[in-house]
Design a protein around this motif. Structure first.
Motif, PDB file in Angstrom:
ATOM      1  N   LEU A  47       0.830  -1.204   0.000  1.00 42.64           N
ATOM      2  CA  LEU A  47       0.000   0.000   0.000  1.00 42.64           C
ATOM      3  C   LEU A  47       0.864   1.253   0.000  1.00 42.64           C
ATOM      4  N   LEU A  48       1.920   1.233   0.795  1.00 47.79           N
ATOM      5  CA  LEU A  48       2.803   2.397   0.859  1.00 47.79           C
ATOM      6  C   LEU A  48       3.545   2.618  -0.445  1.00 47.79           C
ATOM      7  N   ARG A  49       3.899   1.529  -1.139  1.00 42.80           N
ATOM      8  CA  ARG A  49       4.565   1.689  -2.440  1.00 42.80           C
ATOM      9  C   ARG A  49       3.636   2.362  -3.438  1.00 42.80           C
ATOM     10  N   GLY A  50       2.367   1.967  -3.415  1.00 35.09           N
ATOM     11  CA  GLY A  50       1.416   2.605  -4.312  1.00 35.09           C
ATOM     12  C   GLY A  50       1.184   4.061  -3.952  1.00 35.09           C
ATOM     13  N   LEU A  51       1.103   4.365  -2.670  1.00 38.68           N
ATOM     14  CA  LEU A  51       0.846   5.729  -2.237  1.00 38.68           C
ATOM     15  C   LEU A  51       2.029   6.652  -2.527  1.00 38.68           C
ATOM     16  N   ALA A  52       3.230   6.097  -2.548  1.00 42.49           N
ATOM     17  CA  ALA A  52       4.421   6.919  -2.783  1.00 42.49           C
ATOM     18  C   ALA A  52       4.396   7.587  -4.150  1.00 42.49           C
ATOM     19  N   HIS A  53       3.555   7.112  -5.056  1.00 43.86           N
ATOM     20  CA  HIS A  53       3.446   7.701  -6.393  1.00 43.86           C
ATOM     21  C   HIS A  53       2.289   8.691  -6.499  1.00 43.86           C
ATOM     22  N   ARG A  54       1.591   8.931  -5.419  1.00 38.49           N
ATOM     23  CA  ARG A  54       0.472   9.866  -5.430  1.00 38.49           C
ATOM     24  C   ARG A  54       0.926  11.219  -4.868  1.00 38.49           C
ATOM     25  N   PRO A  55       0.876  12.286  -5.673  1.00 40.30           N
ATOM     26  CA  PRO A  55       1.330  13.604  -5.199  1.00 40.30           C
ATOM     27  C   PRO A  55       0.608  14.074  -3.939  1.00 40.30           C
ATOM     28  N   LEU A  56      -0.694  13.791  -3.836  1.00 36.96           N
ATOM     29  CA  LEU A  56      -1.450  14.245  -2.675  1.00 36.96           C
ATOM     30  C   LEU A  56      -0.951  13.580  -1.395  1.00 36.96           C
ATOM     31  N   TRP A  57      -0.555  12.315  -1.501  1.00 35.15           N
ATOM     32  CA  TRP A  57      -0.036  11.605  -0.335  1.00 35.15           C
ATOM     33  C   TRP A  57       1.306  12.190   0.082  1.00 35.15           C
ATOM     34  N   LEU A  58       2.128  12.563  -0.898  1.00 38.14           N
ATOM     35  CA  LEU A  58       3.418  13.177  -0.587  1.00 38.14           C
ATOM     36  C   LEU A  58       3.226  14.536   0.072  1.00 38.14           C
ATOM     37  N   VAL A  59       2.203  15.275  -0.372  1.00 37.77           N
ATOM     38  CA  VAL A  59       1.872  16.537   0.292  1.00 37.77           C
ATOM     39  C   VAL A  59       1.509  16.265   1.756  1.00 37.77           C
ATOM     40  N   GLY A  60       0.750  15.195   1.973  1.00 34.00           N
ATOM     41  CA  GLY A  60       0.392  14.814   3.337  1.00 34.00           C
ATOM     42  C   GLY A  60       1.611  14.487   4.178  1.00 34.00           C
ATOM     43  N   MET A  61       2.595  13.842   3.592  1.00 36.02           N
ATOM     44  CA  MET A  61       3.810  13.515   4.337  1.00 36.02           C
ATOM     45  C   MET A  61       4.580  14.775   4.729  1.00 36.02           C
ATOM     46  N   VAL A  62       4.647  15.743   3.803  1.00 38.46           N
ATOM     47  CA  VAL A  62       5.309  17.012   4.118  1.00 38.46           C
ATOM     48  C   VAL A  62       4.563  17.724   5.249  1.00 38.46           C
TER      49      VAL A  62
END
Length: 309
Positions: A47-62
């Motif tokens: 699941l995390l590998r798939g999410l790592a390619h989603r810009p919105l998820w990366l915004v959430g991580m920041v």
């Protein structure tokens, strides 16, 4: 002239509020992003590998990193009993931002339920008045009973989530496991921070750091499962937001030798505050079920938003 305490609060309060907003944005962005990838099995790291390619998820991580940094600043300059109630307003920020991301109107009942949960948590902290600044395990502590209780609660919650294929019980199980794991991570991180004061290499000589490296990522993975499986963000996040500080207080008292108000009136007040929290969570859960039943075709699917309210 502003006193030293006043100056500290001038730094702590804005940091806590902006930190709460950042954490709310992080939760909303991550929850939205989990709906844009294929539904994953529980505890599947894919699941995390798939999410790592989603810009919105990366915004959430920041936003998560910014929120954590601001929370540390707030706690460094302000007392816990002032800062913590401000930090848990992230629940309201998450609900508002989630509604905007999904292009739906903000549900007033959800907002009210969030407010009830926050009021219950704030009341619990004000009555319990946890105090102390321990940096390690207390020699007088008996960690085993609490460790067994927390481990049992986490395992039971995950078993419920695995056995129940769909519905609110599955999400509840995941949310409970997430809240406990987050609370344990926070408690152990305080011990690691205390060890680091004795030297940068000191934490590597103790088992605490390695347990954090196991429990922390596990809690994060379960949180993403929770967001993906839940139709609405707010009910699940309310459970997580409630359990995280409550477990943290328990660890502080049972493991680190900190203190909390334990006279008869305080215990009664703490119990009443717990009931208020449960009422808020129940209100959120029942409203979410009502909205889900009122909307046809609301199952979570690949590339489908959570729906409208």
């Amino acid at each position: 002239m502003v006193s030293a305490t006043g100056t500290s609060l001038l730094l702590a309060v804005p940091a806590a509020v902006v930190g709460a907003a950042s954490m709310g944005m992080a939760s909303a962005a991550q929850a939205r992003a989990t709906k844009e990838v294929e539904v994953s099995r529980i505890l599947d790291p894919g699941l995390l590998r798939g999410l790592a390619h989603r810009p919105l998820w990366l915004v959430g991580m920041v936003a998560t990193g910014l929120g954590l940094a601001l929370q540390l600043v707030a706690l460094a300059f302000g007392p816990l009993l002032v800062v913590q109630p401000l930090l848990i307003t992230s629940l309201i920020f998450a609900g508002v931002i989630s509604a905007r991301l999904e292009r739906r109107p903000l549900d007033r009942v959800m907002l009210a339920g969030s407010g009830v949960c926050i009021a219950g948590l704030a009341a619990f902290l004000l009555v319990a008045r946890p105090s102390g600044d321990s940096q390690g395990f207390s020699p007088q502590s008996e960690p085993l009973p609490l460790a067994i209780a927390l481990a049992t609660l986490t395992v039971v919650a995950l078993i419920v989530a695995l056995l129940v294929r769909h519905g609110s019980m599955r999400v509840l199980g995941l949310a409970v496991a997430t809240g406990v794991l987050y609370g344990v991570t926070a408690g152990l991180m305080k011990v690691v921070a205390g060890q680091a004061r004795e030297g940068i290499a000191e934490p590597f000589q103790h088992w605490t750091l390695y347990l954090v490296c196991l429990v922390g990522p596990l809690g994060f993975l379960v949180s993403q499962n929770t967001f993906q499986q839940g139709r609405f963000l707010t009910p699940a996040l309310a459970v997580i937001t409630a359990l995280d500080p409550l477990v943290g207080v328990a660890i502080g008292v049972w493991w680190l030798g900190e203190t909390a108000n334990a006279n008869a009136w305080a215990l009664a007040g703490e119990g009443l505050a717990g009931v208020v929290i449960l009422v808020g969570i129940g209100l959120l859960a029942s409203r979410a079920e009502h909205l889900a039943r009122a909307q046809p075709g609301t199952g979570v699917s690949l590339n489908a938003p959570e729906g409208t309210a």
